[in-house]
Design a protein around this motif. Sequence first.
Motif, PDB file in Angstrom:
ATOM      1  N   ILE A 138       0.836  -1.204   0.000  1.00 39.17           N
ATOM      2  CA  ILE A 138       0.000   0.000   0.000  1.00 39.17           C
ATOM      3  C   ILE A 138       0.871   1.253   0.000  1.00 39.17           C
ATOM      4  O   ILE A 138       0.616   2.200  -0.755  1.00 39.17           O
ATOM      5  CB  ILE A 138      -0.967  -0.008   1.208  1.00 39.17           C
ATOM      6  N   ILE A 139       1.917   1.254   0.811  1.00 30.55           N
ATOM      7  CA  ILE A 139       2.819   2.411   0.840  1.00 30.55           C
ATOM      8  C   ILE A 139       3.494   2.589  -0.524  1.00 30.55           C
ATOM      9  O   ILE A 139       3.544   3.696  -1.065  1.00 30.55           O
ATOM     10  CB  ILE A 139       3.873   2.261   1.954  1.00 30.55           C
ATOM     11  N   ASP A 140       4.017   1.484  -1.089  1.00 30.94           N
ATOM     12  CA  ASP A 140       4.683   1.555  -2.395  1.00 30.94           C
ATOM     13  C   ASP A 140       3.742   2.026  -3.501  1.00 30.94           C
ATOM     14  O   ASP A 140       4.166   2.705  -4.439  1.00 30.94           O
ATOM     15  CB  ASP A 140       5.252   0.187  -2.777  1.00 30.94           C
ATOM     16  N   ILE A 196       4.945  11.971  -4.824  1.00 32.71           N
ATOM     17  CA  ILE A 196       6.133  12.088  -3.980  1.00 32.71           C
ATOM     18  C   ILE A 196       7.317  11.582  -4.787  1.00 32.71           C
ATOM     19  O   ILE A 196       7.224  10.552  -5.467  1.00 32.71           O
ATOM     20  CB  ILE A 196       5.941  11.295  -2.672  1.00 32.71           C
ATOM     21  N   SER A 197       8.420  12.291  -4.740  1.00 32.34           N
ATOM     22  CA  SER A 197       9.593  11.938  -5.545  1.00 32.34           C
ATOM     23  C   SER A 197      10.114  10.553  -5.154  1.00 32.34           C
ATOM     24  O   SER A 197       9.954  10.119  -4.010  1.00 32.34           O
ATOM     25  CB  SER A 197      10.692  12.977  -5.360  1.00 32.34           C
ATOM     26  N   PRO A 198      10.751   9.860  -6.099  1.00 36.22           N
ATOM     27  CA  PRO A 198      11.309   8.533  -5.779  1.00 36.22           C
ATOM     28  C   PRO A 198      12.307   8.568  -4.630  1.00 36.22           C
ATOM     29  O   PRO A 198      12.362   7.634  -3.831  1.00 36.22           O
ATOM     30  CB  PRO A 198      11.993   8.116  -7.084  1.00 36.22           C
ATOM     31  N   GLN A 217      10.289   8.724  -1.553  1.00 36.20           N
ATOM     32  CA  GLN A 217       9.641   7.416  -1.345  1.00 36.20           C
ATOM     33  C   GLN A 217      10.588   6.453  -0.646  1.00 36.20           C
ATOM     34  O   GLN A 217      10.194   5.748   0.282  1.00 36.20           O
ATOM     35  CB  GLN A 217       9.198   6.822  -2.686  1.00 36.20           C
ATOM     36  N   THR A 218      11.841   6.440  -1.095  1.00 34.44           N
ATOM     37  CA  THR A 218      12.843   5.579  -0.463  1.00 34.44           C
ATOM     38  C   THR A 218      13.069   5.988   0.985  1.00 34.44           C
ATOM     39  O   THR A 218      13.189   5.135   1.869  1.00 34.44           O
ATOM     40  CB  THR A 218      14.164   5.639  -1.254  1.00 34.44           C
ATOM     41  N   ALA A 219      13.107   7.300   1.229  1.00 30.22           N
ATOM     42  CA  ALA A 219      13.298   7.789   2.597  1.00 30.22           C
ATOM     43  C   ALA A 219      12.114   7.414   3.488  1.00 30.22           C
ATOM     44  O   ALA A 219      12.300   7.014   4.638  1.00 30.22           O
ATOM     45  CB  ALA A 219      13.493   9.309   2.583  1.00 30.22           C
TER      46      ALA A 219
END
Length: 166
Positions: free
Chosen positions: A106-108, A116-118, A121-123
């Motif tokens: 769901i978050i991904d 939201i920038s990639p 997203q990783t952060a």
Amino acid sequence: MIALFWYLMAAMRTGRNILAVGGNPSAARYAGISIERTEFLVYVLSGAAAGLVGYLWTARFAIAYTQAAEGREFAIIAACVIGGVSIAGGRGTVIGAVLGAGFITIIDTALPFLRISPFAQTAILGAVILIAVAANAWTERKPGRQILRRDDASASQDSHSHGSAT
């Protein structure tokens, strides 16, 4: 597969043996569980599941690309920890791991829709993982004091008593 592994872990002796070996191999050995056989079975099941997932991944995308899921390991571990699987071993459920995987999915899926920038997203995923690992470590703390802890007074008293005996 979820139902099969749930049944294996929740209703069969083999599942309890796997949890016992993962939680405390020494105690499992004293309980009569073959550590080597149990570990071999876990590796066989893990390899079979990985092979099936690889086959399904290839069937879905119609190409066998060796680096197709590169970098997903961290998210998979996070999904398990969020679902209640202990990093130290011996604790967790199949349903919990599935719920953790659903949460990470769901978050991904939601973050790109929120534009939201990639990098962010990783952060965010990293922050979720850190929170999950910290919560896991906090829940596995052993309450109370150590039985064999030595304070300075008793340590100095012991050194004086040993010196007079020689």
